[in-house]
Design a protein around this motif. Structure first.
Motif, PDB file in Angstrom:
ATOM      1  N   THR A 143     107.744 -50.101  56.637  1.00 16.09           N
ATOM      2  CA  THR A 143     106.829 -49.149  57.004  1.00 16.09           C
ATOM      3  C   THR A 143     106.614 -49.018  55.988  1.00 16.09           C
ATOM      4  N   PRO A 161     103.184 -54.026  56.257  1.00 14.55           N
ATOM      5  CA  PRO A 161     103.934 -52.888  56.865  1.00 14.55           C
ATOM      6  C   PRO A 161     103.852 -52.781  58.842  1.00 14.55           C
ATOM      7  N   PRO A 163     103.330 -49.850  61.559  1.00 12.57           N
ATOM      8  CA  PRO A 163     103.711 -48.241  61.661  1.00 12.57           C
ATOM      9  C   PRO A 163     104.596 -47.673  61.381  1.00 12.57           C
ATOM     10  N   PRO A 164     105.636 -46.772  61.754  1.00 10.46           N
ATOM     11  CA  PRO A 164     106.456 -46.358  62.382  1.00 10.46           C
ATOM     12  C   PRO A 164     106.648 -45.681  63.661  1.00 10.46           C
TER      13      PRO A 164
END
Length: 172
Positions: A143, A161, A163-164
């Motif tokens: 992330t 990355p 996103p969470p």
């Protein structure tokens, strides 16, 4: 995924390293266990097939695999060579990247989701917090923006990355 081929992540309890040829024989030994096969939904492979699988996972752009080493706490964090040689294999941690398209809009860019899993294969290292730490370290890694390597492909650069909010778990 080639993007993590030189990545080593060091935590309090674990060291995460890329799945390499030197790990295959131990991994193969683990995966001969019927209970691990059942828990992971895996079929037994020959040693030659396991080596092929390792190469496939290394080069596949839709999954990222790290071997979980049980960190030898007597070794200082900055002595990477000693950490790698003295920390035994305990399991693995993975993320599978899935692209999801909006069915209503064919022109949209697919969203990438990450499905994570962890296995602590060595019974002596279970119930010691290694899986928890390995998952947290992997979540942080995927992330945040990893440093691109010269051989990062355009597809890999687009995946990380993430996103969470696009991490998911499947409980079976």
């Amino acid at each position: 995924m080639r993007q993590n081929r030189a990545t080593v992540l060091v935590g309090e309890r674990v060291v995460l390293v890329p799945y390499r040829k030197q790990h295959v024989s131990k991994y193969h030994e683990w995966m001969q266990d019927a209970s691990l096969q059942q828990l992971t939904g895996s079929e037994p492979l020959t040693l030659a097939e396991e080596y092929e699988m390792q190469q496939s996972w290394r080069n596949d752009e839709d999954k990222l695999t790290f071997i979980v080493l049980a960190r030898d706490r007597d070794v200082k964090q900055d002595d990477l060579a000693a950490l790698l040689s003295r920390s035994p294999m305990a399991g693995d941690v993975n993320v599978f990247f899935n692209q999801v398209y909006d069915d209503d809009d064919e022109d949209t860019v697919p969203l990438t989701y990450g499905e994570m899993e962890v296995m602590i294969a060595e019974p002596t290292f279970r119930r010691k917090g290694l899986a928890d730490e390995a998952l947290r370290m992997l979540m942080y890694y995927i992330t945040t923006a990893p440093t691109p390597t010269p051989d990062t492909t355009p597809a890999e650069a687009q995946v990380l990355p993430i996103p969470p909010t696009r991490l998911m778990v499947r409980i079976e």
